[in-house]
Design an enzyme around this catalytic site. Structure first.
Site, PDB file in Angstrom:
ATOM      1  N   LYS A 133      25.082  41.275  59.019  1.00  0.00           N
ATOM      2  CA  LYS A 133      24.739  42.639  58.605  1.00  0.00           C
ATOM      3  C   LYS A 133      25.079  43.659  59.717  1.00  0.00           C
ATOM      4  CE  LYS A 133      23.089  41.423  54.557  1.00  0.00           C
ATOM      5  NZ  LYS A 133      23.104  39.963  54.375  1.00  0.00           N
TER       6      LYS A 133
HETATM    7  C1  LIG Z   1      22.084  39.519  52.993  1.00  0.00           C
HETATM    8  C2  LIG Z   1      21.543  40.010  51.721  1.00  0.00           C
HETATM    9  C3  LIG Z   1      20.253  39.673  51.277  1.00  0.00           C
HETATM   10  C4  LIG Z   1      19.400  38.659  51.977  1.00  0.00           C
HETATM   11  O1  LIG Z   1      19.100  38.986  53.274  1.00  0.00           O
HETATM   12  P1  LIG Z   1      18.387  37.894  54.199  1.00  0.00           P
HETATM   13  O2  LIG Z   1      17.903  38.711  55.375  1.00  0.00           O
HETATM   14  O3  LIG Z   1      19.422  36.897  54.587  1.00  0.00           O
HETATM   15  O4  LIG Z   1      17.271  37.300  53.429  1.00  0.00           O
HETATM   16  C5  LIG Z   1      19.791  40.237  50.111  1.00  0.00           C
HETATM   17  N1  LIG Z   1      20.549  41.077  49.394  1.00  0.00           N
HETATM   18  C6  LIG Z   1      21.792  41.423  49.775  1.00  0.00           C
HETATM   19  C7  LIG Z   1      22.570  42.380  48.950  1.00  0.00           C
HETATM   20  C8  LIG Z   1      22.331  40.889  50.944  1.00  0.00           C
HETATM   21  O5  LIG Z   1      23.581  41.199  51.306  1.00  0.00           O
END
Ligand SMILES: *Cc1c(COP(=O)(O)O)cnc(C)c1O
Length: 387
Positions: free
Chosen positions: A189
């Site tokens: 992210k």
């Molecule tokens: C990465 C992601 C998640 C999950 O995030 P985590 O922190 O790994 O639980 C949920 N929704 C979207 C759109 C994502 O890209």
């Protein structure tokens, strides 16, 4: 080939890459030296600074965005018998959390085959007497029109939750008009704590409920008891262990300070992609207008009709350029197909044409040019089945 002239492989252009260095190492070492490893003062400071960056009162740190979404639903009493409207064009966690609280996800189509935002018109058509909540997802960090969704939610008495996993740092556009917004700090992210998440909840009482539910529904924390600020505890909700630890809190504080600059870099690289693609590959389109507010989390493009995407991705890999696709539609996964066949034409068309190109703050403008040049070479190869 002569052994005297070894081929030097081109450097790999990575799809995404976390930016980590000495400040992160120092922050982690400081936590280890402090002797207090789990949820404590650094996590609390990270929550306050995250809230301040997003122009809201407070936030709650958790173990992941998945936990943040789940607690957002649970703290608003969404549960068994309820339906929750969700985009199929998202990461599977967006739908899984609905199951985790015992409710049923109802998949909603996109606005159009080239506009990967959930369609308000299609959502309206799928509202029933059992609909209790709606989760919107800021695809690629491109801001949804949250106030319009809030008006829709209010009209139907729904809880509005933002999956803002792609949208950390999108101040004023996330976390302000909804009931709750969930952010992710997973490694790929825009900022990372390795694993981690944050939730912004508008209502103070619900926010404190989320805070309790991340730690078993207990009324006091280990830190409070250690410091003599509390004696004993009660349990007022059935909660979870979704806590964040001090190591991640410390990483988060360092990364958060760097986030606005990284998002600027991502936007500048996206602008370059748009410019070079428009000049060299007008048949390849980038969704959303160039001035759409965004954190530029990923660089999605739509390949021309009839393109063999697998072959393009293989060509790129051979040329040491990573690529991916976001996302396989959730309603087409086996576990969700078993609930009943469903057709979402815009979602399926978008998923069939989408290719994600490299984008991260350490990319150089010359890398963008190389990616586009390589993509042009890949697209110039005739298809095996064409005359
Ligand atoms: C990465 C992601 C998640 C999950 O995030 P985590 O922190 O790994 O639980 C949920 N929704 C979207 C759109 C994502 O890209």
């Amino acid at each position: 080939m002569s052994p005297a002239a070894p081929t030097v492989p081109l450097p790999l252009v990575e799809l995404g890459a976390p930016v980590l260095g000495e400040p992160e190492k120092a922050a982690l070492a400081e936590v280890i030296d402090s002797g207090w490893l789990t949820m404590g003062e650094r996590v609390r400071r990270f929550e306050r600074e995250f809230a301040a960056l997003h122009g809201v009162e407070d936030a709650v740190a958790v173990g992941s965005a998945t936990a943040a979404l789940l607690l957002s639903l649970a703290a608003h009493d969404v549960g068994p018998g309820d339906e929750v409207l969700v985009p199929s064009m998202s990461f599977v966690a967006t739908a899984n959390v609905v199951h985790h609280v015992g409710a049923t996800p109802v998949f909603v189509d996109l606005e159009a085959a080239d506009r990967p935002h959930m369609s308000l018109a299609d959502a309206r058509a799928r509202v029933t007497g059992r609909t209790r909540a709606v989760i919107v997802m800021h695809y690629g960090g491109y801001a949804m029109d949250v106030p319009a969704w809030r008006a829709f939610a209010d009209r139907h008495g729904l809880v509005l939750i933002e999956d803002a996993a792609h949208a950390a740092g999108l101040t004023g556009r996330t976390g302000v008009a909804s009931h709750a917004a969930a952010y992710s700090f997973f490694t790929n992210k825009n900022m990372t704590t390795a694993e981690g998440g944050m939730v912004i909840v508008g209502d103070g009482e619900r926010r404190e409920r989320v805070r309790r539910m991340r730690s078993h529904g207990m009324t006091t924390s280990t830190l409070d008891r250690d410091r003599g600020r509390a004696v004993g505890y009660d349990v007022v909700d059935v909660g979870h262990n979704f806590r964040m630890d001090e190591l991640r809190g410390a990483l988060g504080l360092v990364q958060l300070a760097r986030l606005p600059g990284w998002n600027d870099a991502r936007r500048a690289l996206t602008a370059r992609y748009r410019e070079v693609l428009a000049a060299e590959l007008p048949g390849v389109r980038v969704p959303f207008a160039a001035d759409h507010p965004t954190t530029a989390h990923i660089l999605p493009v739509l390949l021309p009709p009839g393109t063999d995407r697998r072959a393009v991705m293989a060509f790129l890999r051979e040329a040491r350029v990573q690529s991916s696709m976001h996302y396989p539609p959730i309603h087409e996964f086996d576990v969700y197909r078993r609930a009943g066949a469903l057709t979402l034409p815009h979602t399926e068309a978008f998923a069939a044409a989408e290719l994600t190109l490299p984008l991260h703050p350490l990319l150089a403008p010359a890398d963008v040019d190389r990616v586009v040049r390589t993509l042009a070479e890949a697209l110039a190869i005739p298809r095996e089945d064409s005359p």
